[in-house]
Design a protein around this motif. Sequence first.
Motif, PDB file in Angstrom:
ATOM      1  N   TYR A   1       0.822  -1.203   0.000  1.00 56.60           N
ATOM      2  CA  TYR A   1       0.000   0.000   0.000  1.00 56.60           C
ATOM      3  C   TYR A   1       0.863   1.262   0.000  1.00 56.60           C
ATOM      4  O   TYR A   1       0.869   2.035   0.937  1.00 56.60           O
ATOM      5  CB  TYR A   1      -0.920  -0.012   1.221  1.00 56.60           C
ATOM      6  CG  TYR A   1      -1.959  -1.095   1.169  1.00 56.60           C
ATOM      7  CD1 TYR A   1      -3.190  -0.861   0.582  1.00 56.60           C
ATOM      8  CD2 TYR A   1      -1.707  -2.351   1.688  1.00 56.60           C
ATOM      9  CE1 TYR A   1      -4.155  -1.853   0.522  1.00 56.60           C
ATOM     10  CE2 TYR A   1      -2.664  -3.351   1.633  1.00 56.60           C
ATOM     11  CZ  TYR A   1      -3.886  -3.092   1.049  1.00 56.60           C
ATOM     12  OH  TYR A   1      -4.832  -4.083   0.987  1.00 56.60           O
ATOM     13  N   THR A   2       1.604   1.456  -1.061  1.00 55.56           N
ATOM     14  CA  THR A   2       2.443   2.630  -1.219  1.00 55.56           C
ATOM     15  C   THR A   2       2.002   3.346  -2.490  1.00 55.56           C
ATOM     16  O   THR A   2       0.914   3.106  -2.987  1.00 55.56           O
ATOM     17  CB  THR A   2       3.923   2.223  -1.338  1.00 55.56           C
ATOM     18  OG1 THR A   2       4.060   1.356  -2.480  1.00 55.56           O
ATOM     19  CG2 THR A   2       4.414   1.504  -0.098  1.00 55.56           C
ATOM     20  N   LYS A   3       2.859   4.157  -3.044  1.00 55.88           N
ATOM     21  CA  LYS A   3       2.535   4.790  -4.316  1.00 55.88           C
ATOM     22  C   LYS A   3       2.495   3.726  -5.402  1.00 55.88           C
ATOM     23  O   LYS A   3       3.322   2.827  -5.419  1.00 55.88           O
ATOM     24  CB  LYS A   3       3.547   5.876  -4.656  1.00 55.88           C
ATOM     25  CG  LYS A   3       3.425   7.100  -3.782  1.00 55.88           C
ATOM     26  CD  LYS A   3       4.309   8.217  -4.265  1.00 55.88           C
ATOM     27  CE  LYS A   3       4.076   9.463  -3.447  1.00 55.88           C
ATOM     28  NZ  LYS A   3       4.849  10.589  -3.941  1.00 55.88           N
ATOM     29  N   GLN A   4       1.528   3.855  -6.292  1.00 64.07           N
ATOM     30  CA  GLN A   4       1.290   2.832  -7.311  1.00 64.07           C
ATOM     31  C   GLN A   4       1.484   3.406  -8.721  1.00 64.07           C
ATOM     32  O   GLN A   4       0.929   4.452  -9.041  1.00 64.07           O
ATOM     33  CB  GLN A   4      -0.140   2.298  -7.194  1.00 64.07           C
ATOM     34  CG  GLN A   4      -0.490   1.760  -5.825  1.00 64.07           C
ATOM     35  CD  GLN A   4       0.209   0.455  -5.529  1.00 64.07           C
ATOM     36  OE1 GLN A   4       0.207  -0.456  -6.329  1.00 64.07           O
ATOM     37  NE2 GLN A   4       0.821   0.366  -4.363  1.00 64.07           N
ATOM     38  N   GLY A   5       2.236   2.684  -9.544  1.00 68.43           N
ATOM     39  CA  GLY A   5       2.380   3.049 -10.949  1.00 68.43           C
ATOM     40  C   GLY A   5       1.576   2.119 -11.837  1.00 68.43           C
ATOM     41  O   GLY A   5       1.176   2.464 -12.935  1.00 68.43           O
ATOM     42  N   PHE A   6       1.319   0.904 -11.345  1.00 69.75           N
ATOM     43  CA  PHE A   6       0.501  -0.089 -12.038  1.00 69.75           C
ATOM     44  C   PHE A   6      -0.426  -0.696 -10.998  1.00 69.75           C
ATOM     45  O   PHE A   6       0.020  -1.188  -9.963  1.00 69.75           O
ATOM     46  CB  PHE A   6       1.388  -1.170 -12.664  1.00 69.75           C
ATOM     47  CG  PHE A   6       0.610  -2.242 -13.373  1.00 69.75           C
ATOM     48  CD1 PHE A   6      -0.022  -1.981 -14.576  1.00 69.75           C
ATOM     49  CD2 PHE A   6       0.487  -3.502 -12.823  1.00 69.75           C
ATOM     50  CE1 PHE A   6      -0.750  -2.967 -15.231  1.00 69.75           C
ATOM     51  CE2 PHE A   6      -0.242  -4.498 -13.456  1.00 69.75           C
ATOM     52  CZ  PHE A   6      -0.862  -4.229 -14.672  1.00 69.75           C
ATOM     53  N   PHE A   7      -1.728  -0.623 -11.254  1.00 69.34           N
ATOM     54  CA  PHE A   7      -2.706  -1.102 -10.276  1.00 69.34           C
ATOM     55  C   PHE A   7      -4.019  -1.420 -10.972  1.00 69.34           C
ATOM     56  O   PHE A   7      -4.150  -1.258 -12.184  1.00 69.34           O
ATOM     57  CB  PHE A   7      -2.918  -0.072  -9.156  1.00 69.34           C
ATOM     58  CG  PHE A   7      -3.342   1.296  -9.635  1.00 69.34           C
ATOM     59  CD1 PHE A   7      -4.680   1.625  -9.754  1.00 69.34           C
ATOM     60  CD2 PHE A   7      -2.395   2.249  -9.967  1.00 69.34           C
ATOM     61  CE1 PHE A   7      -5.072   2.873 -10.191  1.00 69.34           C
ATOM     62  CE2 PHE A   7      -2.777   3.505 -10.409  1.00 69.34           C
ATOM     63  CZ  PHE A   7      -4.114   3.822 -10.521  1.00 69.34           C
ATOM     64  N   ILE A   8      -4.983  -1.858 -10.200  1.00 68.21           N
ATOM     65  CA  ILE A   8      -6.323  -2.138 -10.702  1.00 68.21           C
ATOM     66  C   ILE A   8      -7.240  -1.030 -10.200  1.00 68.21           C
ATOM     67  O   ILE A   8      -7.163  -0.633  -9.036  1.00 68.21           O
ATOM     68  CB  ILE A   8      -6.844  -3.503 -10.186  1.00 68.21           C
ATOM     69  CG1 ILE A   8      -5.882  -4.635 -10.539  1.00 68.21           C
ATOM     70  CG2 ILE A   8      -8.256  -3.775 -10.706  1.00 68.21           C
ATOM     71  CD1 ILE A   8      -5.668  -4.881 -12.001  1.00 68.21           C
ATOM     72  N   LEU A   9      -8.101  -0.534 -11.078  1.00 71.08           N
ATOM     73  CA  LEU A   9      -9.130   0.422 -10.690  1.00 71.08           C
ATOM     74  C   LEU A   9     -10.456  -0.316 -10.727  1.00 71.08           C
ATOM     75  O   LEU A   9     -10.766  -0.991 -11.705  1.00 71.08           O
ATOM     76  CB  LEU A   9      -9.165   1.620 -11.632  1.00 71.08           C
ATOM     77  CG  LEU A   9     -10.072   2.763 -11.180  1.00 71.08           C
ATOM     78  CD1 LEU A   9      -9.453   3.488  -9.980  1.00 71.08           C
ATOM     79  CD2 LEU A   9     -10.312   3.746 -12.311  1.00 71.08           C
TER      80      LEU A   9
END
Length: 153
Positions: A75-83
């Motif tokens: 749970y940090t900064k995300q560059g690739f994730f699911i919305l």
Amino acid sequence: MKKCLTVIFLIWSGYLFAQKKPYAIWKTLKDVKIKTQYDATKKYEVDVPIFGNKVKALHGKIITVKGYLLPIEAYTKQGFFILSALPYNLCYFCGASGPETVMEVTAKRKIKYSDKPIVLRGKLLLNAKDVDHLMYRLENAVVVKPQFETIQK
């Protein structure tokens, strides 16, 4: 005649405004059917999306979408994730909704994790061939609305 034109204008402008709401895109993304078929290379059945015309019209277009960030890493900064259109406890991966309610996101800059909804703008790409990825992808996404609204005193 003047009243009639005014009513038509108000309805038309309301329609245009409604289309720009960032959460309205999820309704359009429901225009998809899922077909199960055997994949000879994988040697098992896979679900293949059959996109409707409304969704096909969005391929390669810049869209604005509101949703919940589901992190792939810590749970940090995300560059690739699911919305997800829905909060974590109601999302597709918990079995509470369909695959049309999630999309892969590649952000231009890493986005700080929050359990509050965020609004993103990016290029929507459709995926009907690569079963290792979701059927919707948002490329070069940027946050267009602050995650937290502040109240001025």
